[in-house]
Design a protein around this motif. Structure first.
Motif, PDB file in Angstrom:
ATOM      1  N   GLU A   1      62.068  58.770   9.271  1.00  8.84           N
ATOM      2  CA  GLU A   1      60.652  58.524   9.009  1.00  8.84           C
ATOM      3  C   GLU A   1      59.736  59.348   9.905  1.00  8.84           C
ATOM      4  N   LEU A   2      60.324  60.223  10.735  1.00  8.61           N
ATOM      5  CA  LEU A   2      59.490  60.993  11.659  1.00  8.61           C
ATOM      6  C   LEU A   2      58.509  61.900  10.929  1.00  8.61           C
ATOM      7  N   GLN A   3      58.923  62.459   9.784  1.00 10.67           N
ATOM      8  CA  GLN A   3      58.023  63.341   9.047  1.00 10.67           C
ATOM      9  C   GLN A   3      56.787  62.585   8.589  1.00 10.67           C
ATOM     10  N   ARG A   4      56.993  61.343   8.137  1.00  5.11           N
ATOM     11  CA  ARG A   4      55.850  60.535   7.734  1.00  5.11           C
ATOM     12  C   ARG A   4      55.001  60.159   8.950  1.00  5.11           C
ATOM     13  N   LEU A   5      55.656  59.914  10.085  1.00  2.91           N
ATOM     14  CA  LEU A   5      54.933  59.522  11.290  1.00  2.91           C
ATOM     15  C   LEU A   5      53.999  60.631  11.768  1.00  2.91           C
ATOM     16  N   VAL A   6      54.497  61.862  11.786  1.00  4.86           N
ATOM     17  CA  VAL A   6      53.703  62.965  12.348  1.00  4.86           C
ATOM     18  C   VAL A   6      52.699  63.526  11.346  1.00  4.86           C
ATOM     19  N   ASP A   7      52.770  63.123  10.098  1.00  2.00           N
ATOM     20  CA  ASP A   7      51.805  63.589   9.105  1.00  2.00           C
ATOM     21  C   ASP A   7      50.516  62.780   9.245  1.00  2.00           C
TER      22      ASP A   7
ATOM     23  N   CYS B   1      63.780  57.439  18.432  1.00  2.00           N
ATOM     24  CA  CYS B   1      62.793  57.845  17.434  1.00  2.00           C
ATOM     25  C   CYS B   1      61.698  56.798  17.280  1.00  2.00           C
ATOM     26  N   ARG B   2      62.048  55.524  17.534  1.00  5.43           N
ATOM     27  CA  ARG B   2      61.040  54.477  17.430  1.00  5.43           C
ATOM     28  C   ARG B   2      60.087  54.497  18.612  1.00  5.43           C
ATOM     29  N   ALA B   3      60.480  55.174  19.680  1.00  4.95           N
ATOM     30  CA  ALA B   3      59.634  55.231  20.869  1.00  4.95           C
ATOM     31  C   ALA B   3      58.606  56.355  20.794  1.00  4.95           C
ATOM     32  N   ILE B   4      58.700  57.201  19.765  1.00  2.36           N
ATOM     33  CA  ILE B   4      57.764  58.313  19.639  1.00  2.36           C
ATOM     34  C   ILE B   4      56.437  57.806  19.110  1.00  2.36           C
ATOM     35  N   HIS B   5      55.359  58.114  19.823  1.00  2.00           N
ATOM     36  CA  HIS B   5      54.013  57.740  19.406  1.00  2.00           C
ATOM     37  C   HIS B   5      53.204  59.001  19.148  1.00  2.00           C
ATOM     38  N   ILE B   6      52.374  58.965  18.132  1.00  2.00           N
ATOM     39  CA  ILE B   6      51.324  59.969  17.979  1.00  2.00           C
ATOM     40  C   ILE B   6      50.084  59.328  18.590  1.00  2.00           C
TER      41      ILE B   6
ATOM     42  N   GLY C   1      65.165  44.434  11.133  1.00  2.00           N
ATOM     43  CA  GLY C   1      65.470  45.833  11.369  1.00  2.00           C
ATOM     44  C   GLY C   1      64.692  46.794  10.507  1.00  2.00           C
ATOM     45  N   SER C   2      64.019  46.302   9.447  1.00  2.00           N
ATOM     46  CA  SER C   2      63.233  47.190   8.597  1.00  2.00           C
ATOM     47  C   SER C   2      62.003  47.678   9.355  1.00  2.00           C
ATOM     48  N   LEU C   3      61.548  48.875   8.991  1.00  2.00           N
ATOM     49  CA  LEU C   3      60.506  49.530   9.765  1.00  2.00           C
ATOM     50  C   LEU C   3      59.113  49.264   9.210  1.00  2.00           C
ATOM     51  N   ALA C   4      58.171  49.237  10.137  1.00  2.00           N
ATOM     52  CA  ALA C   4      56.750  49.182   9.788  1.00  2.00           C
ATOM     53  C   ALA C   4      56.059  50.354  10.464  1.00  2.00           C
ATOM     54  N   LEU C   5      55.104  50.943   9.773  1.00  2.00           N
ATOM     55  CA  LEU C   5      54.293  52.023  10.327  1.00  2.00           C
ATOM     56  C   LEU C   5      52.949  51.438  10.734  1.00  2.00           C
ATOM     57  N   ILE C   6      52.587  51.610  12.003  1.00  2.00           N
ATOM     58  CA  ILE C   6      51.363  51.023  12.539  1.00  2.00           C
ATOM     59  C   ILE C   6      50.363  52.130  12.853  1.00  2.00           C
ATOM     60  N   ASP C   7      49.201  52.048  12.245  1.00  2.00           N
ATOM     61  CA  ASP C   7      48.085  52.946  12.546  1.00  2.00           C
ATOM     62  C   ASP C   7      47.031  52.150  13.306  1.00  2.00           C
ATOM     63  N   GLU C   8      46.785  52.539  14.545  1.00  2.00           N
ATOM     64  CA  GLU C   8      45.849  51.806  15.389  1.00  2.00           C
ATOM     65  C   GLU C   8      44.783  52.756  15.931  1.00  2.00           C
TER      66      GLU C   8
ATOM     67  N   ILE D   1      43.667  56.830  19.380  1.00  2.00           N
ATOM     68  CA  ILE D   1      44.464  56.734  18.158  1.00  2.00           C
ATOM     69  C   ILE D   1      45.926  56.584  18.576  1.00  2.00           C
ATOM     70  N   ASP D   2      46.610  55.645  17.958  1.00  2.00           N
ATOM     71  CA  ASP D   2      48.026  55.414  18.267  1.00  2.00           C
ATOM     72  C   ASP D   2      48.751  55.159  16.953  1.00  2.00           C
ATOM     73  N   ARG D   3      49.696  56.030  16.618  1.00  2.00           N
ATOM     74  CA  ARG D   3      50.494  55.886  15.385  1.00  2.00           C
ATOM     75  C   ARG D   3      51.950  55.758  15.799  1.00  2.00           C
ATOM     76  N   ARG D   4      52.614  54.699  15.330  1.00  2.20           N
ATOM     77  CA  ARG D   4      53.968  54.440  15.807  1.00  2.20           C
ATOM     78  C   ARG D   4      54.772  53.671  14.766  1.00  2.20           C
ATOM     79  N   LEU D   5      56.086  53.696  14.957  1.00  3.76           N
ATOM     80  CA  LEU D   5      57.013  52.901  14.159  1.00  3.76           C
ATOM     81  C   LEU D   5      57.436  51.685  14.964  1.00  3.76           C
ATOM     82  N   GLN D   6      57.633  50.570  14.278  1.00  4.83           N
ATOM     83  CA  GLN D   6      58.124  49.377  14.974  1.00  4.83           C
ATOM     84  C   GLN D   6      59.020  48.594  14.033  1.00  4.83           C
TER      85      GLN D   6
END
Length: 711
Positions: A159-165, A73-78, A104-111, A94-99
């Motif tokens: 967190e995928l729902q937040r990622l794809v929104d 799931c962490r490898a999924i990029h928008i 181990g806590s997640l960060a959401l990156i909007d690039e 545009i690149d939106r991803r989790l890292q």
């Protein structure tokens, strides 16, 4: 009386065995060790040795977290790109991803990115049927907006729902006081701008339709400017401005053999299926060629770092910060012009403008650096890939504010990376990456002469799916250095200086499994050793004869007899260690069917080279000695020895109390969770911290390339 003697005969061997910490009970081993467990997790700045290595440690720790099979799931990029034009070519992305962060806590990156480039080239036939030379030029500029939001959660798939929104995509722009005040704690804005102006020439020749041999030379000017804004706490935000202008000259040689194109079944004829086909073909093409490459380069550059800390809840400070971001963005967009002017003048103008908006900088410094680099790579499709890079050179950092003064870092770094079973869409199944760095550091206070050098050795290692014995060997790598500390003074190894291995790791099974050892460990190790000024001075004071004896003492048992014979019978003449070959054959019992004589000659070249390297580090001022000592660890050394092999010799002349250190281990994957390792040890017992180590570590961190999650 006879009974007492028998009892003594039983007790003495036991006492002798238990005098070697590695053979004793774990509790005894830990009690004797100079390494201790901190009473609490060290806060930043509490352990200078650990903080010094933190930037490298973070980058190394993040590397194996990407592309893991159990973190799909962490490898999924928008991610999407739109390109237009040819000369020039423009690309919007545009690149939106989790890292995951280190905990181990997640960060959401909007690039978001935009780039423009011109890359004309011209083919020139060389007069034969196949060989062709190509002359090319490039001019490119790009900019990005990167926003890192801390989610405070650990489960990627939730967190995928937040990622794809995509309605929640966040931009760093526009810069307003209201948006700055609304930043969440830990949120980071990064705005990097880059440019490249370059040209080069290359030639390639094809053989049998599948093999290509190529060589090339290039020269370029590169510029990077980065503004970062990090909300550290409710009342604190840190603004950093970094500029790096560098000129690079490099040569390369490579060979590539393509495999027969791999066939796969098409998924269909609709647009989505054709897109999937192209993606599959692209992935497979990357893995369908065997290659071998080597390159070398030299670079000379200048850097500037400015830092301001402000209160984002203060409307006046937030507005001043927004104005500074807007103003600097316009100035930095003209990086190419900055590169053609004198950096000192450009940096001074930027400093003045920023100070008028934000007040005096919390930190301001500039650096000049030079690097010589060599690299090697080999790739066997799907099976194995190895890359090795080595760099060597100085960096001088001059403080513009504060106490002023100059710190010089003379650095030699080696980074080998091994990957096995590299699969399309998945990445390497097994990975082992290392970084070994030696920094020899001097400090020159304003208006005063330079102080004597001190040194910091860093060994970071990250791995995925390796056996426990390999983890144990990595810890032993550090102990092979530590146990020799002071050996030239005492004549024997120092067990108390070793890491308490049995306290860190379970003992290996007495009987190996008939199924072999499972490769189930993943994680990282980090070892830092600091040698103060007295330790470095003591090591460089050793005579050639003492160096040869220490070299022999550092050898593995299989080579020690030969090395000891060389120390007794060899003499350094010019650049060679001269000895009687026939006498060596007789006294060492060489056999005709072996290459013992060749191996002895190899050891003699290494010993002579090391003695000459260290002899060169004795003369001159502090800067000259620091440069020569770091060269002894580099790919330009006369000995050709690895970092650890040089250090095994040097530490023998150092008082163990002149050494401090830090060790971190985070290893999991064991069948029982209790066998996982999560430990931190420090070497500070009865030792004073090196006075300039904390300042050197903070300076190094500010000028290093940070992780995307940090500023």
């Amino acid at each position: 009386m006879e009974g007492r003697l028998r009892l003594l005969a039983l007790v003495l061997p036991l006492f002798t065995i238990c005098s070697i910490p590695a053979w004793c009970d774990p509790d005894d081993e830990a009690a004797q060790s100079h390494w201790t467990v901190p009473s609490a997790t060290p806060a930043p700045g509490a352990n200078a040795a650990g903080d010094y290595a933190e930037p490298d440690r973070r980058r190394m720790a993040e590397q194996p977290r990407r592309g893991l099979l159990d973190q799909a799931c962490r490898a999924i990029h928008i991610k999407t790109e739109v390109a237009a034009g040819v000369l020039p070519r423009a690309v919007l992305g545009i690149d939106r991803r989790l890292q995951p962060d280190l905990d181990g806590s997640l960060a959401l990156i909007d690039e978001e990115s935009v780039s423009v480039s011109i890359n004309p080239s011209e083919a020139i036939p060389l007069g034969t049927e196949n060989p062709t030379a190509r002359v090319w030029a490039v001019a490119s500029a790009s900019g990005k907006s990167i926003v890192v939001s801390r989610l405070g959660t650990y489960r990627s798939c939730e967190e995928l729902q937040r990622l794809v929104d995509v309605r929640g995509v966040k931009f760093a722009f526009p810069f307003t006081a209201k948006r700055i005040a609304a930043m969440e704690r830990g949120e980071l804005w990064r705005i990097p701008l880059t440019f490249q102006l370059g040209c080069g020439v290359g030639a390639a020749e094809a053989f049998a339709g599948r093999a290509i041999l190529s060589l090339g030379y290039s020269q370029s000017k590169n510029g990077t400017a980065s503004m970062t804004l990090w909300r550290r706490s409710e009342k604190s935000a840190r603004f950093r401005l970094r500029i790096d202008l560098v000129e690079v000259r490099g040569a390369s040689l490579g060979a590539q053999v393509s495999m027969t194109p791999l066939a796969f079944a098409s998924l269909g004829e609709n647009a989505l299926a054709r897109l999937a086909d192209r993606a599959a073909a692209s992935q497979l093409a990357k893995y369908a060629a065997a290659s071998l490459g080597a390159g070398s380069s030299t670079s000379d550059g200048h850097k500037l770092v400015l830092e301001h800390v402000l209160d984002p809840t203060d409307p006046a400070q937030a507005e001043a910060l927004a104005e500074a971001l807007r103003g600097n963005l316009l100035k930095l967009a003209n990086l190419a012009r900055l590169a053609t002017t004198h950096p000192e003048e450009s940096y001074s103008a930027l400093r003045g403008d920023t100070a008028r908006q934000l007040g005096a900088a919390t930190y301001a410094a500039r650096s000049e650096y030079g690097r010589k680099a060599e690299s090697f790579s080999i790739n066997l499709p799907f099976l194995f890939q190895r890359t090795v890079s080595e760099t060597f050179g100085p960096e001088k950092v001059t403080r513009i504010n504060g106490d002023g003064g100059q710190l010089s870092f003379h650095t030699a770094t080696r980074v080998p990376n091994n990957e096995y079973f590299n699969a399309p869409f998945v990445g390497p199944i097994v990975q082992d990456q290392e970084q070994r760095t030696i920094d020899v550091i001097t400090h020159t206070p304003t208006g005063k002469p330079s102080g004597d050098p001190f040194a910091v050795y860093i060994h970071n290692q990250s791995f995925r799916r390796i056996p426990e014995s390999s983890v144990r060997a990595a810890v032993e790598d550090a102990n092979s250095i530590l146990r020799l500390a002071g050996a030239a003074r005492t004549g024997h190894a120092n067990g108390a200086m070793q890491l308490p291995v049995r306290s860190l790791m379970p003992a290996p099974p007495a009987t190996p499994s008939e199924h072999g050892e499972p490769a189930d460990r993943k994680g990282r190790l980090s070892f830092t050793l600091v040698m103060n000024q007295k330790a470095v001075s003591d090591a460089l004071a050793a005579s050639t004869q003492e160096v040869l004896q220490a070299f022999a003492r550092s050898m593995a048992p299989s080579d020690r007899t030969m090395a000891e014979w060389l120390a007794r019978n060899g003499r350094l003449e010019g650049t060679r260690l001269v000895y009687d070959v026939q006498r060596a054959r007789t006294e060492l019992g060489f056999r005709e069917e072996t290459n013992d004589a060749g191996w002895l000659e190899r050891l003699s070249r290494q010993a002579a080279g090391l003695a000459l390297d260290l002899k060169a580090a004795v003369s001159g001022g502090p800067e000259d000695r620091a440069r020569a000592l770091s060269r002894a660890f580099s790919h330009e050394s006369r000995s050709g020895l690895a970092h650890r092999d040089v250090l095994r010799v040097l530490v023998q002349f150092m008082d163990p109390l002149d050494l401090t250190g830090d060790f971190v281990a985070a290893v999991d994957g064991a069948p029982r969770k209790t066998d996982n390792i999560n430990a931190r040890l420090v070497l500070k017992k009865d030792r004073a911290e090196v006075p300039m180590l904390k300042e050197a570590g903070q300076t190094r961190a500010r000028f290093s390339d940070g992780s995307v999650l940090t500023d």
